[in-house]
Structures are given as C-alpha cells and as structure tokens.
Design a protein around this motif. Structure first.
Motif, PDB file in Angstrom:
ATOM      1  N   ASP A  53     -25.188  -2.317  48.449  1.00  0.00           N
ATOM      2  CA  ASP A  53     -25.306  -0.893  48.760  1.00  0.00           C
ATOM      3  C   ASP A  53     -24.087  -0.072  48.344  1.00  0.00           C
ATOM      4  O   ASP A  53     -24.073   1.144  48.535  1.00  0.00           O
ATOM      5  CB  ASP A  53     -25.511  -0.704  50.269  1.00  0.00           C
ATOM      6  N   ASP A  79     -24.426   3.220  46.211  1.00  0.00           N
ATOM      7  CA  ASP A  79     -25.089   4.281  46.968  1.00  0.00           C
ATOM      8  C   ASP A  79     -24.163   4.859  48.027  1.00  0.00           C
ATOM      9  O   ASP A  79     -24.139   6.080  48.254  1.00  0.00           O
ATOM     10  CB  ASP A  79     -26.364   3.747  47.620  1.00  0.00           C
ATOM     11  N   ARG A  80     -23.410   3.999  48.694  1.00  0.00           N
ATOM     12  CA  ARG A  80     -22.492   4.477  49.735  1.00  0.00           C
ATOM     13  C   ARG A  80     -21.400   5.365  49.144  1.00  0.00           C
ATOM     14  O   ARG A  80     -21.058   6.400  49.710  1.00  0.00           O
ATOM     15  CB  ARG A  80     -21.858   3.290  50.465  1.00  0.00           C
ATOM     16  N   ARG A  81     -20.850   4.955  48.027  1.00  0.00           N
ATOM     17  CA  ARG A  81     -19.817   5.765  47.401  1.00  0.00           C
ATOM     18  C   ARG A  81     -20.378   7.112  46.951  1.00  0.00           C
ATOM     19  O   ARG A  81     -19.707   8.135  47.047  1.00  0.00           O
ATOM     20  CB  ARG A  81     -19.208   5.005  46.211  1.00  0.00           C
ATOM     21  N   GLU A  82     -21.597   7.104  46.450  1.00  0.00           N
ATOM     22  CA  GLU A  82     -22.232   8.361  46.040  1.00  0.00           C
ATOM     23  C   GLU A  82     -22.416   9.285  47.235  1.00  0.00           C
ATOM     24  O   GLU A  82     -22.189  10.503  47.130  1.00  0.00           O
ATOM     25  CB  GLU A  82     -23.585   8.077  45.401  1.00  0.00           C
ATOM     26  N   GLN A  83     -22.821   8.749  48.380  1.00  0.00           N
ATOM     27  CA  GLN A  83     -23.027   9.573  49.571  1.00  0.00           C
ATOM     28  C   GLN A  83     -21.724  10.155  50.097  1.00  0.00           C
ATOM     29  O   GLN A  83     -21.668  11.304  50.524  1.00  0.00           O
ATOM     30  CB  GLN A  83     -23.707   8.738  50.653  1.00  0.00           C
ATOM     31  N   VAL A  84     -20.658   9.367  50.058  1.00  0.00           N
ATOM     32  CA  VAL A  84     -19.366   9.801  50.605  1.00  0.00           C
ATOM     33  C   VAL A  84     -18.679  10.796  49.690  1.00  0.00           C
ATOM     34  O   VAL A  84     -18.134  11.814  50.135  1.00  0.00           O
ATOM     35  CB  VAL A  84     -18.462   8.574  50.854  1.00  0.00           C
ATOM     36  N   ASP A  85     -18.668  10.526  48.381  1.00  0.00           N
ATOM     37  CA  ASP A  85     -17.926  11.369  47.434  1.00  0.00           C
ATOM     38  C   ASP A  85     -18.616  11.326  46.077  1.00  0.00           C
ATOM     39  O   ASP A  85     -18.180  10.623  45.174  1.00  0.00           O
ATOM     40  CB  ASP A  85     -16.484  10.862  47.322  1.00  0.00           C
ATOM     41  N   PRO A  86     -19.703  12.063  45.920  1.00  0.00           N
ATOM     42  CA  PRO A  86     -20.489  11.966  44.681  1.00  0.00           C
ATOM     43  C   PRO A  86     -19.708  12.289  43.411  1.00  0.00           C
ATOM     44  O   PRO A  86     -19.962  11.704  42.360  1.00  0.00           O
ATOM     45  CB  PRO A  86     -21.640  12.953  44.899  1.00  0.00           C
ATOM     46  N   ASN A 134     -18.949   8.729  40.952  1.00  0.00           N
ATOM     47  CA  ASN A 134     -19.749   7.910  41.863  1.00  0.00           C
ATOM     48  C   ASN A 134     -21.241   8.181  41.731  1.00  0.00           C
ATOM     49  O   ASN A 134     -22.055   7.245  41.760  1.00  0.00           O
ATOM     50  CB  ASN A 134     -19.296   8.150  43.308  1.00  0.00           C
ATOM     51  N   ALA A 135     -21.622   9.446  41.593  1.00  0.00           N
ATOM     52  CA  ALA A 135     -23.039   9.770  41.467  1.00  0.00           C
ATOM     53  C   ALA A 135     -23.609   9.232  40.158  1.00  0.00           C
ATOM     54  O   ALA A 135     -24.706   8.664  40.118  1.00  0.00           O
ATOM     55  CB  ALA A 135     -23.244  11.283  41.558  1.00  0.00           C
TER      56      ALA A 135
END
Length: 333
Positions: free
Chosen positions: A5, A8-15, A29-30
C-alpha cells in the motif's frame, strides 16, 4: 505496514511530494502511484496474479521499483535478475524461480527462445480493476545468491520480512521524510532494495537512483541530490577514500553511510570517515535473509565498532529483540 500500500499512502499524504528519480524520470508521489497502478493493470492483462513470480531484468531505474510495487499489488512475487548475466544464467533463474513474463529494457534481446517478455514501454495500460491483494505472509521477493560456491539459490522473502527489516532501519537510523537516499548498489540485491529504496520510501523520503557507480560522478550526484545517507560496499569506499587530497567534495548533506556485503578493515573505515566527515555504519549478517546487524548511530558507536562484534539485530518476524538490544545500548551510552 504492508508495503503493498506504500505508493497509495504516499499519494494520499503528499501527492505532489517527490518519490523517486533517475536520469530519465522524476515522478512525484501521485505520478508514481499512478504508474504502479498502470503497470499492475498491464501485468494483470498478461495473466499475472496471486502466487505468480515476475522476473525483472532491468538496470537501476525508476521502472524497476514500479514493477516491484505493481507485482506485489497483484499478489505475485518478484525475482530480480542481474541484467549482465548470460542467457544460460538467466534461463536457470527463470526456470528455478518459476518466473513468467520477464520485464526487460525496451529493445533488449535476452536470447531466450519461446519466452514471452515485456518491455518497459509495455508497463502502461488502460486502467482496469486488478485485484489488490494484501497478504503479509505472501512471498514478496526471490533474491538469488551469487553462486560463487555452487548453484545460485533463491531466498524466499515475505512481506512480513520486508516490513520487519524496513521498520528496523527506519527506527535505528531515525529516518523520516527529510532523509532522501542515494542508491548506488544494484537493485538485484537485497541491500539496494531494502535499505536503499524501501526504507527511505517508507519513511517518506525520496530515492535518487544514480545508475552504475562511478567515482568521478558520485560526489556530483551527492551535491545535486543532497541525500542524507547511502549504502555501499568496501570496494566503493576504497575508491572514494583514494581521492586526491586537493579534492574536497561537499558532503554536508550526508548524516551517515552504511557499509555491508564484505568485511571492511577498521583502517579503511577511519580513513573514509575522516575523508568524508561522516560516520560509517558497519553492517553484518545476511541481508538477503533480511537478517542483519549494524552498529548504532548513538552512544558508543566508535568504541563498539572497534572493540566488540555486536550490533543491533534485525529479526525476520518481530522487532522485539532489536528493541531489547536498543535498551542495552542506551544503558551503555
């Protein structure tokens, strides 16, 4: 943490935050998460799923890391193969690991008849809905030994193994989002994957992939990417310490460096530390088994390194032993 995951977690925290880069790409990240999902779709379209093994024959580059996460997303495992190996050696690892669909550099002929391969350009696909499997006990990596004393052996590492080792490195080195790494070791070895890549990504940092090691380029890479740590082998440190005295590279961003894979004489450690102005953390053990020990960065680092063959043990399944040893070191210091 299940590393499946992590994108996905990095995208949610700091895209928009930096994720990973090489000489050709620098996805945030996104973008990184989107490329992982797209690669998973492409692999799923080729029939890759739970329990399969995907072979990766790539030099150090962003796409190799993307394939790792994409394969894990499908419940499959990765066996990285040294792209410099000959056709017979590649064929052996493919057969022994039971791998299917080797991922190769575009335009590369692996010399393997009747074997379906996919180039890096084929890692893009129209978004689909492949199953996203999170199984901590599932096989994640098949890392092969060098075979210097016999036939290469595949070491089976689960997601639990990777979770324990990366959590240990993040804790013991106090890694966080301000700790980008500089990757100089090959990604077909556990050191490059676990310490150089997965650990800083888990901590929120960026990974800078420099390609094949070059002494003449190394310090330019350090000054350009500003990493806080890197991991290397004694032969690399010997080359770095042999720089002419008039060469004074800027290493101010580095907090520490790690050495493993082979014994490093105390004299060389001292010479490198004085030359580069940072502590060298000596690692011991079998990193390919996600079992290793290193001398801690706190307290009696130098004294322990020179006088005692002990360190902080990273266990395969749990971290309790490393917590115990940490308390012992803290008491000593």
């Amino acid at each position: 943490m299940n590393l499946i995951d992590l994108p996905d977690r990095r995208e949610q925290v700091d895209p928009g935050g930096p994720a990973i880069r090489d000489a050709h790409a620098e996805p945030d990240n996104a973008e990184h998460a989107a490329r992982v999902r797209s690669a998973a779709d492409a692999l799923a379209a080729l029939g890759i799923g739970r329990g399969d093994v995907v072979a990766v024959l790539l030099p150090n580059r962003v796409e190799l890391v993307i394939v790792l996460f994409a394969t894990w997303r499908l419940g499959a495992a990765v066996t990285p193969i040294n792209p410099a190996l000959g056709a017979a050696e590649i064929a052996f690892q493919l057969q022994d690991s039971g791998a299917s669909v080797p991922v190769r550099t575009d335009g590369t002929d692996l010399g393997l008849e009747g074997v379906q391969t996919i180039g890096t350009e084929g890692l893009t696909a129209a978004p689909g809905t492949p199953e996203h499997i999170r199984a901590s006990a599932a096989l994640a990596l098949l890392i092969y030994t060098s075979g210097t004393t016999g036939t290469p052996k595949g070491v089976m590492l689960t997601h639990d193994n990777l979770d324990a080792m990366t959590a240990s490195f993040v804790e013991w080195f106090s890694l966080d989002a301000t700790d980008p790494s500089l990757l100089v070791l090959p990604l077909f070895h556990a050191n490059g994957i676990v310490l150089g890549t997965l650990s800083p990504l888990r901590a929120g940092g960026q990974v800078s992939i420099t390609g094949r090691f070059s002494r003449d380029r190394f310090f330019d890479d350090v000054q350009r990417h500003r990493p806080t740590f890197f991991s290397a082998v004694p032969a690399i440190y010997a080359l770095l310490s042999a720089l002419p005295d008039e060469v004074r590279p800027d290493t101010s961003s580095l907090r520490f460096a790690v050495c493993g894979a082979a014994p490093m004489p105390a004299e060389l450690i001292e010479r490198v530390e004085q030359r580069l102005g940072l502590p060298i953390v000596a690692g011991y053990g079998l990193a390919v088994l996600t079992q290793a020990m290193v001398f801690p960065l706190f307290g009696l680092h130098a004294t322990l390194r020179q006088n005692l063959a002990i360190g902080a043990v990273f266990t395969l399944v749990s971290l309790e032993r490393s917590y115990l040893l940490r308390s012992v070191f803290q008491a000593l210091s």
